[in-house]
Design a protein around this motif. Structure first.
Motif, PDB file in Angstrom:
ATOM      1  N   SER A  20       0.649 -10.560  -9.305  1.00 16.32           N
ATOM      2  CA  SER A  20       0.174 -11.512  -8.291  1.00 16.32           C
ATOM      3  C   SER A  20      -1.335 -11.732  -8.393  1.00 16.32           C
ATOM      4  N   GLY A  21      -2.059 -10.690  -8.837  1.00 17.70           N
ATOM      5  CA  GLY A  21      -3.517 -10.806  -8.921  1.00 17.70           C
ATOM      6  C   GLY A  21      -4.201 -10.628  -7.585  1.00 17.70           C
ATOM      7  N   ASP A  22      -3.431 -10.595  -6.511  1.00 13.92           N
ATOM      8  CA  ASP A  22      -3.996 -10.420  -5.167  1.00 13.92           C
ATOM      9  C   ASP A  22      -4.144  -8.937  -4.834  1.00 13.92           C
ATOM     10  N   ALA A  23      -4.945  -8.648  -3.836  1.00 15.23           N
ATOM     11  CA  ALA A  23      -5.008  -7.284  -3.320  1.00 15.23           C
ATOM     12  C   ALA A  23      -3.633  -6.924  -2.762  1.00 15.23           C
TER      13      ALA A  23
ATOM     14  N   LEU B 128     -11.004  -3.810   0.756  1.00 13.91           N
ATOM     15  CA  LEU B 128      -9.893  -3.743  -0.192  1.00 13.91           C
ATOM     16  C   LEU B 128      -9.031  -5.006  -0.195  1.00 13.91           C
ATOM     17  N   SER B 129      -8.866  -5.637   0.975  1.00 15.45           N
ATOM     18  CA  SER B 129      -8.015  -6.831   1.063  1.00 15.45           C
ATOM     19  C   SER B 129      -8.612  -8.022   0.316  1.00 15.45           C
ATOM     20  N   LYS B 130      -9.886  -7.919  -0.027  1.00 19.56           N
ATOM     21  CA  LYS B 130     -10.551  -9.006  -0.762  1.00 19.56           C
ATOM     22  C   LYS B 130     -10.746  -8.635  -2.239  1.00 19.56           C
ATOM     23  N   SER B 131     -10.214  -7.475  -2.641  1.00 16.71           N
ATOM     24  CA  SER B 131     -10.469  -6.954  -3.987  1.00 16.71           C
ATOM     25  C   SER B 131      -9.316  -7.275  -4.943  1.00 16.71           C
TER      26      SER B 131
ATOM     27  N   LYS C   5     -15.570  -1.544  -4.964  1.00 13.25           N
ATOM     28  CA  LYS C   5     -16.727  -2.324  -5.424  1.00 13.25           C
ATOM     29  C   LYS C   5     -17.019  -2.047  -6.902  1.00 13.25           C
ATOM     30  N   ARG C   6     -16.862  -0.781  -7.301  1.00 14.99           N
ATOM     31  CA  ARG C   6     -17.168  -0.394  -8.684  1.00 14.99           C
ATOM     32  C   ARG C   6     -16.179  -0.994  -9.691  1.00 14.99           C
ATOM     33  N   VAL C   7     -14.955  -1.293  -9.240  1.00 14.53           N
ATOM     34  CA  VAL C   7     -13.955  -1.834 -10.177  1.00 14.53           C
ATOM     35  C   VAL C   7     -13.701  -3.325  -9.931  1.00 14.53           C
ATOM     36  N   ARG C   8     -14.574  -3.951  -9.189  1.00 11.91           N
ATOM     37  CA  ARG C   8     -14.410  -5.375  -8.885  1.00 11.91           C
ATOM     38  C   ARG C   8     -14.266  -6.184 -10.166  1.00 11.91           C
ATOM     39  N   GLY C   9     -13.299  -7.115 -10.168  1.00  8.73           N
ATOM     40  CA  GLY C   9     -13.054  -7.938 -11.343  1.00  8.73           C
ATOM     41  C   GLY C   9     -12.059  -7.322 -12.307  1.00  8.73           C
ATOM     42  N   ARG C  10     -11.605  -6.086 -12.024  1.00  4.73           N
ATOM     43  CA  ARG C  10     -10.610  -5.416 -12.871  1.00  4.73           C
ATOM     44  C   ARG C  10      -9.356  -5.157 -12.032  1.00  4.73           C
ATOM     45  N   ARG C  11      -8.204  -5.331 -12.653  1.00  2.11           N
ATOM     46  CA  ARG C  11      -6.932  -5.062 -11.959  1.00  2.11           C
ATOM     47  C   ARG C  11      -6.633  -3.576 -12.116  1.00  2.11           C
ATOM     48  N   VAL C  12      -6.920  -2.810 -11.073  1.00  2.00           N
ATOM     49  CA  VAL C  12      -6.751  -1.356 -11.120  1.00  2.00           C
ATOM     50  C   VAL C  12      -5.671  -0.940 -10.124  1.00  2.00           C
ATOM     51  N   VAL C  13      -4.822  -0.026 -10.563  1.00  2.00           N
ATOM     52  CA  VAL C  13      -3.778   0.543  -9.701  1.00  2.00           C
ATOM     53  C   VAL C  13      -4.264   1.899  -9.199  1.00  2.00           C
TER      54      VAL C  13
ATOM     55  N   GLY D 192       5.700   2.320  10.834  1.00  2.00           N
ATOM     56  CA  GLY D 192       6.053   2.070  12.236  1.00  2.00           C
ATOM     57  C   GLY D 192       5.160   1.050  12.914  1.00  2.00           C
ATOM     58  N   TYR D 193       5.680   0.476  13.981  1.00  2.00           N
ATOM     59  CA  TYR D 193       4.971  -0.575  14.726  1.00  2.00           C
ATOM     60  C   TYR D 193       3.626  -0.095  15.267  1.00  2.00           C
ATOM     61  N   LYS D 194       3.551   1.187  15.621  1.00  2.00           N
ATOM     62  CA  LYS D 194       2.321   1.726  16.209  1.00  2.00           C
ATOM     63  C   LYS D 194       1.321   2.202  15.159  1.00  2.00           C
ATOM     64  N   SER D 195       1.703   2.140  13.888  1.00  2.00           N
ATOM     65  CA  SER D 195       0.809   2.608  12.831  1.00  2.00           C
ATOM     66  C   SER D 195      -0.386   1.672  12.664  1.00  2.00           C
ATOM     67  N   PRO D 196      -1.591   2.227  12.445  1.00  2.00           N
ATOM     68  CA  PRO D 196      -2.761   1.373  12.165  1.00  2.00           C
ATOM     69  C   PRO D 196      -2.556   0.491  10.936  1.00  2.00           C
ATOM     70  N   LEU D 197      -1.659   0.912  10.049  1.00  2.00           N
ATOM     71  CA  LEU D 197      -1.428   0.122   8.829  1.00  2.00           C
ATOM     72  C   LEU D 197      -0.367  -0.950   9.019  1.00  2.00           C
ATOM     73  N   TYR D 198       0.236  -0.985  10.220  1.00  2.00           N
ATOM     74  CA  TYR D 198       1.266  -1.990  10.471  1.00  2.00           C
ATOM     75  C   TYR D 198       0.648  -3.384  10.325  1.00  2.00           C
ATOM     76  N   GLY D 199       1.286  -4.230   9.554  1.00  2.00           N
ATOM     77  CA  GLY D 199       0.762  -5.583   9.348  1.00  2.00           C
ATOM     78  C   GLY D 199      -0.193  -5.684   8.174  1.00  2.00           C
ATOM     79  N   ARG D 200      -0.642  -4.527   7.646  1.00  2.00           N
ATOM     80  CA  ARG D 200      -1.543  -4.566   6.477  1.00  2.00           C
ATOM     81  C   ARG D 200      -0.765  -4.490   5.173  1.00  2.00           C
ATOM     82  N   ARG D 201       0.327  -3.759   5.169  1.00  2.00           N
ATOM     83  CA  ARG D 201       1.063  -3.593   3.920  1.00  2.00           C
ATOM     84  C   ARG D 201       1.527  -4.950   3.393  1.00  2.00           C
ATOM     85  N   THR D 202       1.554  -5.086   2.091  1.00  2.00           N
ATOM     86  CA  THR D 202       2.023  -6.335   1.478  1.00  2.00           C
ATOM     87  C   THR D 202       3.418  -6.186   0.895  1.00  2.00           C
TER      88      THR D 202
END
Length: 467
Positions: free
Chosen positions: A22-25, A134-137, A98-106, A157-167
């Motif tokens: 996808s090339g996206d974050a 990270l969402s812009k990287s 920031k250090r790996v910007r422009g590179r597709r890193v897993v 879970g719905y109450k998780s801070p990461l809820y809605g962030r996962r892709t």
């Protein structure tokens, strides 16, 4: 075959490759029970890509953080990176991104629940890093975990801070049955079904069996012998996943001994109804236990008529043959116990074979029947092993499943009785087909010429158990 060969994860790899392309974050959540092959999957996916793989441990959070920072420094080829003072994981992730910007890193963080366990704010800190940078990287961040309950509650879970962030997320399941041939190329189809009955499709368990030894030798040496990995694995697995393993143990013991209804389980365990209900819900979420209802049951009927069974084959086998015989097995009597259990194992395999046939990927490949619902049917002492319904076309396929060799006469008798039972099901206006599956069906072709359907292990072999 190399015992470390990577087997049949096409769908999972396709999902990961699609997200990588996808090339996206990306923030992906990968989870599944222990020994299922998550780490091997992720390492296989990342092997030809720029990646950092970090395995969290039970060490204190700060020690894990320093280890992750050191690995990032090694990846960057920057010895000074590990000396930078980061106050927390969010700052570390932001700087690395920031250090790996422009590179597709897993970036893979495996056994993520250990970080949560030692430092709950880690979830909010990763959220902050994601939102800020990270969402812009170009980063593909994978959080992986074996504690299914923790991953589903704390991360997804719905109450998780990461809820809605996962892709994206993927629960890694057992290998498909058709893959087992790759582990045991010289085994007969019958023995491969039996291996499935003992180990399921768990890669780590399948690798314990020696393909050069017989099925019986493997069972005795690898499951019924003190000191063997699979002898203690069930207890270790449940203690790692459950907060109150003793109560889960007695519930699984009750189900393994034939108590399938809720009331029977309550009576057998002596536990309060509300506790049994709570524990059964957890076991269902973990895909260890399944609650079945008759396939034609209405919603109202489904509330009252459920039956529980252990669907994890390894645990079902362990609770039936290892736990009750522990006193004898401790003294090295595995071979004797197995000989004594052979007749009962045939009955056990009957249930395994039924569940295997109800798996969509097996049923569809064998029958070519399109269905919208599949399951069992029972009512007042009558039962049909497999019922597949195509509700759109109003067609139904009814099948009896037998783990035995059938003569032509026996097969005809079973089919005739099946037709009698189908009248009790209803579905009067539906198109109906009748069939059976067994280890071997004598006169199968003649029976099929008369309009019945019949399959046996020869058909499994023809389809290719390696699929």
């Amino acid at each position: 075959m190399s015992r470390q060969k990577f087997v049949n994860r096409e769908r999972e790899l396709a999902f990961l490759e699609e997200r990588y392309a996808s090339g996206d974050a990306e923030l992906l959540i990968i989870y599944g029970r222990r020994r299922i092959g998550k780490t091997e999957l992720l390492l296989h996916f990342a092997r030809n890509k720029e990646h950092v793989y970090f395995l969290a441990s039970e060490k204190p959070y700060r020690d894990n953080l320093r280890e992750l920072q050191r690995m990032m420094g090694d990846f960057l080829g920057d010895r000074l990176f590990s000396r930078i003072e980061f106050s927390d994981i969010d700052e570390l992730l932001i700087e690395f991104s920031k250090r790996v910007r422009g590179r597709r890193v897993v970036l893979i963080i495996d056994e993520f629940p250990y970080l949560i366990e030692h430092y709950k704010p880690v979830l909010s800190l990763i959220q902050r890093a994601w939102d800020m940078e990270l969402s812009k990287s170009d980063l593909l961040l994978i959080l992986c975990g074996s504690s299914v309950s923790s991953m589903e509650t704390e991360v997804l879970g719905y109450k998780s801070p990461l809820y809605g962030r996962r892709t994206g997320q993927w629960m890694v399941d057992e290998l498909p049955f058709w893959s087992l041939r790759e582990f045991f190329p010289s085994y007969s189809t019958e023995d491969i079904v039996k291996v499935y009955g003992v180990l399921g499709g768990i890669p780590a368990y399948l690798l314990q069996f020696d393909p050069e030894k017989s099925f019986d030798e493997n069972v005795v040496e690898k499951v019924l012998s003190k000191g063997a990995f699979l002898y203690e694995e069930a207890e270790i697995l449940l203690k790692e996943e459950m907060r109150e393993p003793a109560n889960y143990f007695i519930i699984l013991q009750a189900i393994a001994s034939g108590r399938s209804r809720f009331g029977e389980i309550v009576n057998a365990t002596g536990l309060d109804k509300s506790l049994v209900s709570k524990y059964l819900n957890v076991l269902e979420k973990l895909r260890i236990v399944e609650r079945e209802v008759p396939v034609t049951a209405s919603r109202k009927e489904a509330l009252k008529r459920g039956k529980y069974s252990i669907t994890d084959n390894y645990l079902a086998f362990w609770f039936r043959y290892v736990l009750p015989n522990k006193s004898y097995l401790e003294t090295g009597l595995g071979k004797e116990i197995w000989e004594r259990s052979k007749e009962d194992f045939k009955e056990y395999m009957g249930g395994v074979f039924e569940r295997l046939l109800r798996k969509p990927e097996v049923f569809t490949k064998l029958t070519n029947f399109r269905f919208t619902k599949i399951g069992r049917w029972w009512h007042k002492g009558e039962e049909i092993d497999l019922v597949a319904l195509n509700e759109r076309e109003k067609k139904a396929l009814f099948i009896e499943v037998k783990w035995k060799d059938l003569s032509e006469r026996e097969a005809r008798g079973i089919l005739k009785d099946l037709k009698r039972k189908v009248k009790l099901v209803g579905l009067d206006e539906w198109g109906k087909h009748y069939g059976l599956v067994a280890k071997n069906v004598k006169g199968k072709d003649k029976i099929k010429e008369e309009g019945w359907l019949a399959w046996d292990l020869e058909d499994f072999e023809r389809l290719g158990v390696s699929g």
